[in-house]
Design a protein around this motif. Structure first.
Motif, PDB file in Angstrom:
ATOM      1  N   TYR A 193      -0.874  -0.534  -1.837  1.00  0.00           N
ATOM      2  CA  TYR A 193      -1.006  -1.846  -1.224  1.00  0.00           C
ATOM      3  C   TYR A 193      -2.478  -2.055  -0.908  1.00  0.00           C
ATOM      4  O   TYR A 193      -3.174  -1.132  -0.472  1.00  0.00           O
ATOM      5  CB  TYR A 193      -0.188  -1.945   0.059  1.00  0.00           C
ATOM      6  CG  TYR A 193       1.271  -1.616  -0.122  1.00  0.00           C
ATOM      7  CD1 TYR A 193       2.191  -2.604  -0.450  1.00  0.00           C
ATOM      8  CD2 TYR A 193       1.722  -0.303   0.026  1.00  0.00           C
ATOM      9  CE1 TYR A 193       3.535  -2.301  -0.620  1.00  0.00           C
ATOM     10  CE2 TYR A 193       3.054   0.011  -0.142  1.00  0.00           C
ATOM     11  CZ  TYR A 193       3.964  -0.996  -0.465  1.00  0.00           C
ATOM     12  OH  TYR A 193       5.290  -0.683  -0.649  1.00  0.00           O
ATOM     13  N   LYS A 234       3.183   4.326  -4.193  1.00  0.00           N
ATOM     14  CA  LYS A 234       3.105   2.911  -3.882  1.00  0.00           C
ATOM     15  C   LYS A 234       1.682   2.608  -3.431  1.00  0.00           C
ATOM     16  O   LYS A 234       1.062   3.391  -2.704  1.00  0.00           O
ATOM     17  CB  LYS A 234       4.087   2.537  -2.766  1.00  0.00           C
ATOM     18  CG  LYS A 234       5.527   2.415  -3.227  1.00  0.00           C
ATOM     19  CD  LYS A 234       6.422   1.983  -2.081  1.00  0.00           C
ATOM     20  CE  LYS A 234       7.834   1.672  -2.561  1.00  0.00           C
ATOM     21  NZ  LYS A 234       7.893   0.463  -3.412  1.00  0.00           N
ATOM     22  N   GLU A 237      14.861  -0.148  -3.041  1.00  0.00           N
ATOM     23  CA  GLU A 237      13.723   0.732  -3.251  1.00  0.00           C
ATOM     24  C   GLU A 237      14.003   2.155  -2.821  1.00  0.00           C
ATOM     25  O   GLU A 237      13.210   3.051  -3.057  1.00  0.00           O
ATOM     26  CB  GLU A 237      12.514   0.210  -2.479  1.00  0.00           C
ATOM     27  CG  GLU A 237      11.919  -1.074  -3.049  1.00  0.00           C
ATOM     28  CD  GLU A 237      11.224  -0.837  -4.374  1.00  0.00           C
ATOM     29  OE1 GLU A 237      10.805   0.299  -4.632  1.00  0.00           O
ATOM     30  OE2 GLU A 237      11.100  -1.802  -5.152  1.00  0.00           O
TER      31      GLU A 237
END
Length: 522
Positions: free
Chosen positions: A500, A498, A455
């Motif tokens: 979450y 990103k 990543e």
């Protein structure tokens, strides 16, 4: 800009360094703080009364860019029998109070620290045939000094500085720094206070990461056991091509055991971060984070600012329960004894008109929150969870682009205003989040890709500083920790953005590009 000359050469502000036999009249004209540090250098190097010196042409107190007036460079013969090679020894002059007339540092008395209380040193292995010391370490020391002067955050032994570039601008693997006490130079009592000497130690990336995940003092002890990696005096060899873990693979086992047993000593970071209350509309005027005075958004009050500062300073209570400072107008006894008060509260807002009185701010329980981090601070979330919360500790993010702060706390932390019943609580712009051990384990599983090699992209260095880390330095006599702040450059990037989310916990985390935090509308 600086020039190189022997320290005995006459200059506009730096007369020759007087020795023990200097005439009293001459010594009285010599800056007393400078004279005291020279005396310690002369004790170590009596045969080098006039070492080469890198001198700031325009002094900092005259508007020049370099905070250090001088950097002296000595030749140290080492001790081959003790695995101490010949090397160059660099000593700074300027982080302490050299003059005592408030031109640079405020004089606060003889009992406390002089200026910032320390000077920097550096030991560089001498190459075969090298007749004069390289001057690049002087610029490295100036860079660290600029950070200290601009932020007024000091260094102490065990701190680490991530540089993400070879210290000498070569192809070397030595790209970061740890700091420790100089093995030879003793603290000096000057007319303006005490001066200690902190030595810069060059380290590889893997060693820096181990210091972050565990602690700097532990890695320094390992470096002392490997002669080619520093040895007893922690001498930097820019030609070193292997890490201590490649030289001795058993050392990695000691680090892993230390991390498992001790956790991390990193207790806080100042970076680009923010949070939103998802349980109420952003236009709700009752939202305590968006109270306005005139046209200015409400900023952290002085009391909140001091609490966050104490959170970073105090960190972990070694051999006791971790404690956050309570919300009250009184300072706790003893908390101010770890270091002298800063001349400038770097967390304070410059706009006093935008501060709401502390007593008008209430603590609110929130139902749902959205946390936002840039890639540097986001990369530290696993360390926050695994190295801090799973060991019963806390971790604080303080925004450098605004007045928000986020403190993660475990159930073992006393003094927090977040509770298991109300795990999300805000006091003005300061958010506390209490995470149970079970939820931390779940988050670590879901955030595993933050530390996954595939990543990550290539390093993307930017000018210093971008991150400020606080590391706890144990004080065995008092049984508690002390916190110092250390400037860092960015960690390697991963793909952004990103997202979450843990719907059952009503928690969302986003890791976003820097531009999001740089926007004035954010």
């Amino acid at each position: 800009m600086a020039e190189l000359r022997p320290s005995g050469a006459p200059g506009p502000t730096a007369p020759p360094a007087p020795g023990p036999t200097a005439p009293p009249a001459f010594a009285s004209l010599f800056p007393p703080g400078l004279h005291a540090i020279y005396g310690e250098c002369r004790r170590l190097y009596p045969d080098q009364p006039n070492p080469l010196q890198v001198t700031a042409i325009v002094k900092y107190w005259l508007g020049g860019p370099d905070p250090l007036d001088y950097v002296s460079m000595y030749r140290n013969v080492g001790s081959p029998s003790a695995n101490i090679p010949e090397h160059w020894h660099y000593v700074s002059f300027g982080l302490s109070d050299l003059y005592g007339d408030n031109r640079v540092h405020e004089f606060t008395g003889t009992d406390g620290p002089s200026g910032f209380g320390f000077e920097l040193t550096f030991r560089l292995k001498r190459e075969t045939g090298e007749s004069a010391p390289p001057t690049w370490p002087a610029e490295l020391m100036q860079g660290l000094a600029r950070y200290v002067f601009q932020s007024e955050n000091t260094f102490c032994s065990g701190d680490h500085v991530s540089w993400h570039s070879p210290l000498d601008n070569s192809e070397s693997r030595i790209q970061h720094m740890l700091l420790t006490e100089d093995p030879q130079m003793q603290p000096v009592q000057t007319p303006f206070g005490v001066v200690t000497f902190l030595q810069i130690v060059g380290v590889c990336t893997e060693e820096l990461h181990s210091a972050q995940q565990w602690n700097g003092q532990g890695i320094l002890e390992l470096l002392r056991t490997v002669p080619v990696a520093g040895g007893p005096w922690l001498i930097t060899d820019m030609r070193r091509g292997e890490t201590i873990f490649e030289i001795d693979p058993h050392l990695q086992e000691r680090v892993d055991k230390g991390i498992e047993t001790d956790g991390s000593n990193l207790s806080g970071v100042s970076a680009k971060c923010a949070w939103d209350d998802l349980s109420r509309p952003p236009e709700d005027d009752e939202d305590s984070r968006s109270i306005c005075v005139g046209t200015q958004p409400r900023r952290l009050s002085g009391k909140d600012t001091e609490q966050i500062r104490e959170t970073l300073r105090r960190g972990l209570e070694i051999n006791s329960k971790p404690v956050l400072p309570p919300i009250n107008p009184q300072r706790q006894n003893g908390l101010a004894h770890d270091r002298a008060p800063s001349r400038k509260d770097s967390l304070e807002s410059d706009s006093s008109t935008a501060i709401i009185p502390h007593e008008l701010i209430r603590t609110r329980q929130l139902e749902s929150v959205h946390l936002k981090f840039n890639q540097e601070s986001g990369a530290l979330i696993p360390l926050c969870l695994r190295g801090r919360l799973l060991h019963g500790r806390h971790f604080t993010y303080k925004s450098i682009t605004g007045d928000m702060a986020i403190t993660f706390v475990s159930t073992g932390v006393e003094g927090a205003f977040a509770t298991e019943e109300h795990p999300y609580a805000a006091h003005g712009p300061w958010l506390q989040i209490l995470l149970t051990e079970e939820f931390v384990e779940k988050m670590l599983e879901d955030l595993e890709d933050l530390t996954s090699p595939e990543e990550r992209l290539s390093p993307h260095p930017v000018p210093l500083p971008t991150l400020v880390l606080a590391e706890i330095v144990p004080q065995q006599r008092e049984g508690r920790g002390r916190v110092r702040l250390v400037c860092l450059q960015p960690q390697p990037q991963f793909k952004l953005p990103k997202e979450y989310s843990w719907p059952e916990k009503k928690l969302k985390v986003s890791i976003l590009p820097d531009v999001v935090f740089d926007s004035p509308l954010h």
